[in-house]
Structure formats: C-alpha cells, structure tokens
Design a protein around this motif. Structure first.
Motif, PDB file in Angstrom:
ATOM      1  N   GLY A 162       0.806  -1.212   0.000  1.00  0.00           N
ATOM      2  CA  GLY A 162       0.000   0.000   0.000  1.00  0.00           C
ATOM      3  C   GLY A 162       0.838   1.261   0.000  1.00  0.00           C
ATOM      4  N   ALA A 163       1.940   1.256   0.771  1.00  0.00           N
ATOM      5  CA  ALA A 163       2.799   2.430   0.849  1.00  0.00           C
ATOM      6  C   ALA A 163       3.498   2.703  -0.483  1.00  0.00           C
ATOM      7  CB  ALA A 163       3.828   2.242   1.963  1.00  0.00           C
TER       8      ALA A 163
ATOM      9  N   TRP B 223       2.563   1.856  -3.602  1.00  0.00           N
ATOM     10  CA  TRP B 223       1.643   2.353  -4.625  1.00  0.00           C
ATOM     11  C   TRP B 223       1.148   3.762  -4.290  1.00  0.00           C
ATOM     12  CZ3 TRP B 223       0.795   0.820  -9.415  1.00  0.00           C
ATOM     13  CH2 TRP B 223       1.147  -0.484  -9.785  1.00  0.00           C
ATOM     14  N   ALA B 224       0.996   4.048  -2.993  1.00  0.00           N
ATOM     15  CA  ALA B 224       0.547   5.386  -2.594  1.00  0.00           C
ATOM     16  C   ALA B 224       1.589   6.441  -2.929  1.00  0.00           C
ATOM     17  CB  ALA B 224       0.246   5.405  -1.095  1.00  0.00           C
ATOM     18  N   VAL B 225       2.855   6.158  -2.636  1.00  0.00           N
ATOM     19  CA  VAL B 225       3.942   7.101  -2.939  1.00  0.00           C
ATOM     20  C   VAL B 225       4.060   7.296  -4.445  1.00  0.00           C
ATOM     21  CG1 VAL B 225       6.443   7.431  -2.882  1.00  0.00           C
ATOM     22  CG2 VAL B 225       5.238   6.654  -0.836  1.00  0.00           C
TER      23      VAL B 225
ATOM     24  N   ALA C 199       1.695   6.914  -6.678  1.00  0.00           N
ATOM     25  CA  ALA C 199       0.526   7.645  -7.171  1.00  0.00           C
ATOM     26  C   ALA C 199       0.646   9.141  -6.914  1.00  0.00           C
ATOM     27  CB  ALA C 199      -0.740   7.101  -6.499  1.00  0.00           C
ATOM     28  N   VAL C 200       1.149   9.512  -5.733  1.00  0.00           N
ATOM     29  CA  VAL C 200       1.263  10.919  -5.375  1.00  0.00           C
ATOM     30  C   VAL C 200       2.383  11.602  -6.149  1.00  0.00           C
ATOM     31  CG1 VAL C 200       1.840  12.510  -3.492  1.00  0.00           C
ATOM     32  CG2 VAL C 200       0.279  10.592  -3.075  1.00  0.00           C
TER      33      VAL C 200
END
Length: 445
Positions: A35-36, A38-40, A42-43
């Motif tokens: 999750g971390a 893909w979140a980084v 994406a941002v």
C-alpha cells in the motif's frame, strides 16, 4: 520518488526477513509495504494511466493467488482424509543412513507435486515417530529442507517461483522438467552424501506409533478411502499442466476444474459414509484451514514488486546487472545467493519485470544477439533462474518457507544450520549449476 520507494522496500524487506525475531507475521509487512509503495508512486508520479496499470498488475497477481488457493485446498483435503499417512506408514529402512537417503528422495519427488513447505511439514513431523535424538533429527530435517527446495525447482507446480514463471510462459512444463531434473537431483545427492557421514549407520529405532497428526485420520478405518483421495488429489494437481498444454488456458482454470471435481467427489463420500460429525470432510470446511496469511503475503509482495516495476526501478537494475556482469550464470547465481536472505518470490517477480522474454525482433535489434537469445521463452536464463532461486534458498535456514517451517517445528538454531549445513547446501548449489552448464555445453556441440 525513486529513493523513497527504495527506502520503503528495503525497510519492508528487513521487517519481513525478521518475522521469526519479531513474532509478527510477514504478511503484515508485505501488505503495508504494498500500500505504501503504490501510494507514494501515485502521489509523486501523477501517472494518468495509473488506474489501468494497477488493475493489470492486480489481474496478473490474482492469477497466481487463485491458483495457490486451489492447490493449497487440494493439499489440505488430502491431509484431512489421511492420505499422507499412507505414505508415512510405508517408509522402511535398514539403518539410519539408508533412512536419510530414502527421506531425501521422498521429499524431493513429493515436493514436485506439493509445495516445499507442505512437504517439509509432513516429513519433519514423521521424523518425530522415527528418531528420538534431537541432534539427529536436526540433520535429517535439514536434508529434507534441501531436498524439498530442490524438488520444487524442476516441476512447474513444485514451488511458487516455478508456478509464476510457468503461468506467464517464461518456461514450459516439459522443457523445465527435461532441463532441470538432473541438476536438481545432483543438488540433493551432493549434500545428502556429505550429511550421511554425520549419521552413524545404526539400526533403526522402534517406530513411535503415538498419533501426532492433525487431529484425525481415516487411514486406520477406511484405508481405501484415504488412498482414493490421495490418488485423486495428486491426479488433480498433475492434471493442471496437461490442461494448460491442451487448452492453452491459464493454469488457474485447470486448478479450479480439479478443485470442483474433488468437491463433488467429497460431497458424495460424506453422504455415503455419513462422515459429518466425525471429520470435516467437505471442501467448504477444508478451505477454512488453508494458510490465508501465506496467500496475503504473496498478494502483498507481488504487488509491491509490480510497483517497483511501474516506477522503472527494475529495468534500471537489469541494465546495471547486464553492464557489470553480462553473464547469465553470474546473474542467476547472485540472485540464488540473495534468495537465501530475501524471499525468492519477490526476487523472481522482480526478474520477470527486469528481463522480459526476448522476441525475435528484440534479438535482431540487440547489440549482442547471442546474449539476448538466452532470454527467450525456455531460454537458458529462465532455467538457471528457476534452479538458483529455488535451491539457493537452502543456503540459510530462513531463506525458504521449508527452512522456516523446519526451524519452527524442531527449534533448529540459525547458527547451528549455518555452521553445519550451509556449506553442504552451497556444494549442492554449485554442483547443480555446473550440471546445467555441462548439459548446455554438450547440447551445443
């Protein structure tokens, strides 16, 4: 962004590798890391196609996850009906050295059908009824780990890494077996031969008949029923490569078909023998006991690797390896050694993203066509990678699921394994690679 992703990945892997120290299931860290990452990405990346790429990555990952759920359910079903106890009760040996060789080859061939973790659990638990001396059991258990890991390397359904490569058509079932079965056997024979000198050629002890199995077995009362489920379950697993070769459908469709047929069979058996209340003989009951934490770990780790691939990190790593080594034996050998420290699943997943299967156009356009040709489907690199990632995990006891399981059951100390077994495993590892080289050299003459 690249630095942040790498930091998250490294921290996540250190935590995963420290599972046995922290006492926290590695799936926890794999999911957080996934999750971390893909979140980084994406941002930071602002990728307009992110949703589409994420769905494609999840689809590829879920193919493997669905296959694993089906395969693990079938294995659990066989065990639930006492099928594996049929094998256990028919093992005979004149002395302890003979028993070591017998167990090594049973584990080797059994893990080519089952996964190496399940094979190790079955074999190590069996040792408790055969050997009373703990130090002797440690040696036997470690040889079983080596054999189980090597046995999974040559079968398309024997290990999660071979399943991954086979499902994505990096290797085919027949070529994988033909090219790797001899090197895999060699990688077992060498350490087992050395380990046999650590065992006194003493007569076998009396078999401990105390029941240490998973709660129940039909083997004593319905032996034919246990044999039937064993045969049908193994046949269901072996049917999958045939189904894929015949229909060209993904392997998860074959495992679902096998699972459905076994489900129908067990429903009929439960009704006929009135088994409800005696054992949980239905697939709907068996599926509750499969190791979902392992499934979630694979989901998290494969999606984490997909995030690194999406960010372009893996392609950069592939270029660095090519520029600095430019030799498939060295690259695969290094990856195999790393798999004793880092789980081989993400290593192989990373290589699949780092080195796409070479096409004729890619070979023709390459500055080194002969080297690029080694990366075609069923090429030398993929066979080497399959072998090295599977067998290399044996170099340390925490380097494979089989090793971690044996460590937990028999309380084998990490340093004891490193002092007594690591060099044996490395000798078999090098012997197997040398055998692959010899096979390639002879075929090229």
């Amino acid at each position: 962004m690249i630095t942040t992703l790498l930091i998250i990945f490294i921290i996540g892997y250190l935590l995963i590798a420290s599972e046995h120290v922290l006492g926290i299931n590695k799936a926890t860290f794999a999911l957080i890391m996934c999750g971390a990452l893909w979140a980084v990405y994406a941002v930071a990346a602002h990728d307009p196609n992110l949703s589409e790429d994420l769905v494609l990555s999840l689809g590829d990952t879920c193919e493997i996850v669905v296959f694993l759920i089906g395969a693990m359910t079938i294995v659990e079903l066989i065990d639930r009906y006492g099928g594996f106890n049929i094998i256990v009760r028919n093992l005979r040996a004149g002395n302890k050295r003979s028993l070591l060789w017998i167990l090594a080859f049973v584990a080797f061939f059994l893990s080519s059908i089952l996964d190496n973790m399940t094979t190790t659990i079955i074999m190590v638990m069996m040792l408790r009824r055969m050997l009373s001396d703990q130090k002797e059991r440690w040696i036997f258990a470690c040889v079983i780990v080596l054999a189980a890991n090597a046995g999974g390397a040559w079968s398309p359904i024997g290990d999660i890494t071979t399943i991954m490569l086979w499902m994505k058509n990096y290797v085919s079932s027949v070529d994988l077996i033909v090219n790797l079965i001899i090197p895999s056997i060699v990688s077992v024979i060498v350490p087992t031969f050395i380990a046999s000198f650590m065992i006194a050629p003493a007569p076998m002890e009396s078999l401990n008949t105390q029941d240490e199995r998973k709660g129940y077995s039909l083997a004593e009362h319905h032996r034919k029923l246990s044999i039937l489920i064993l045969i049908c379950g193994v046949a269901g697993l072996l049917f999958v490569p045939v189904f894929k070769a015949t229909t060209h459908l993904p392997p998860y469709m074959g495992i679902l078909l096998s699972l459905g047929i076994l489900w129908l069979l067990t429903e009929l058996i439960v009704h006929h023998y009135d088994l409800d209340g005696k054992i949980e003989g239905r697939i709907s009951q068996v599926v509750r006991n499969i190791d979902m934490s392992t499934i979630l770990f694979f989901l998290g780790i494969l999606m984490s690797v997909a995030a690194l691939g999406q960010a372009g990190i893996l392609s950069q790593l592939a270029m660095w390896l090519n520029d600095n080594f430019h030799d498939v034996y060295l690259i695969s050998g290094i990856i195999g050694v790393l798999s004793s420290i880092v789980d081989n699943v993400p290593l192989v997943a990373a290589c699949m993203d780092m080195y796409p299967v070479a096409t004729e156009a890619a070979i023709a356009a390459s500055a080194d066509p002969a080297y690029t040709a080694l990366f075609i489907g069923d090429g030398l690199f993929w066979h080497l990678l399959t072998f090295c990632a599977g067998v290399g995990g044996s170099l340390l006891i925490i380097g494979s699921a089989a090793g971690v399981v044996a460590m937990g059951i028999e309380k084998i100390p990490f340093m004891w394994y490193a002092r007594r077994i690591t060099l044996l495993a490395f000798a078999g590892y090098l012997a197997g690679i040398a055998t692959i080289w010899a096979e390639t050299f002879i075929l090229s003459i």
